[in-house]
Design a protein around this motif. Structure first.
Motif, short mmCIF file in Angstrom:
data_model
loop_
_atom_site.label_atom_id
_atom_site.label_comp_id
_atom_site.label_asym_id
_atom_site.label_seq_id
_atom_site.Cartn_x
_atom_site.Cartn_y
_atom_site.Cartn_z
N ASN A 71 0.85 -1.23 -0.02
CA ASN A 71 -0.03 -0.11 0.02
C ASN A 71 0.99 1.32 0.05
O ASN A 71 0.47 2.30 0.36
N GLN A 75 -5.01 -0.39 -2.28
CA GLN A 75 -4.85 -0.48 -0.89
C GLN A 75 -4.61 0.96 -0.37
O GLN A 75 -4.08 1.84 -0.81
N ASP A 76 -5.38 1.36 0.76
CA ASP A 76 -5.27 2.65 1.22
C ASP A 76 -3.95 3.00 1.97
O ASP A 76 -3.43 2.17 2.76
N ASP A 121 -3.16 3.09 5.52
CA ASP A 121 -3.68 2.02 6.51
C ASP A 121 -2.15 1.17 6.80
O ASP A 121 -2.02 0.39 6.27
N ASN A 122 -1.53 1.80 8.04
CA ASN A 122 -0.47 1.08 8.40
C ASN A 122 -0.63 0.50 9.95
O ASN A 122 0.30 0.37 10.43
#
Length: 202
Positions: free
Chosen positions: A31, A197-198, A201-202
């Motif tokens: 991502n 994928q965002d 978003d980690n």
């Protein structure tokens, strides 16, 4: 193993990159956002090792921000930003070269079509283009862009061309690059059109 491509249209630029961070036989991340916003109306898509990618994009973006702060809010044009990035690549060539290839796009009111796109490789060769590719994408996408790009094309047509390039990579490229992020730069600034994928978003 990066794919970066961009297309200009009447009123702006579309940039797209794959979102994979990989080296050798390993995939580290799916991502990653390889398109860095440089100013309110410019961004840079980069291919290369992740360390150089992060180091170089942050160095350029922070120096552009410093220039704006030091000169009473004066913003550099896309042309000036591209030449600054090229100059830093050239300066680093004989010291510790950055292994990065970039596509820098931006919107300027002073430019007739609004959007402009610059191709620059790791050897600091700079060229203004209507469309371009860096990385493995060039083997598959340049013919599509050459066929579909035309003077005065709309944002929707430019995005469609980029989506056709992504579809071709999914169909023909040996290495799976499942997720891509697409950004548009126009009079309203830099915005994300879509992503696989965002990146947050980690």
């Amino acid at each position: 193993m990066d794919s970066v491509f961009g297309v200009t249209y009447e009123g702006g630029v579309v940039l797209a990159t794959d979102q994979t961070n990989a080296r050798s036989i390993l995939v580290y991340q799916k991502n990653l956002d390889k398109i860095t916003q440089l100013s309110s109306h410019s961004a840079m898509g980069v291919s290369g090792p992740n360390s150089d990618l992060v180091n170089f994009t942050e160095y350029i973006s922070k120096n552009l921000a410093l220039y704006e702060l030091s000169n009473d809010g004066l913003k550099l044009s896309t042309h000036a930003q591209a030449n600054f990035a090229r100059g830093e690549l050239a300066r680093a060539l004989r010291k510790g070269p950055y292994q990065v290839n970039i596509l820098l796009g931006g919107y300027d009111e002073s430019v007739k079509s609004g959007g402009s796109l610059y191709f620059c490789d790791y050897l600091a060769s700079l060229q203004k283009v209507n469309y371009g590719c860096q990385g493995y994408a060039s083997n598959f996408c340049l013919s599509i862009m050459d066929k579909e790009w035309k003077e005065g094309m709309t944002e929707e047509e430019a995005i469609k061309t980029v989506e056709n390039c992504i579809a071709e990579l999914h169909e023909r490229f040996l290495i799976a690059q499942k997720d891509f992020i697409i950004k548009v730069i126009d009079k309203d600034g830099v915005r994300v059109v879509k992503y696989g994928q965002d990146p947050a978003d980690n």
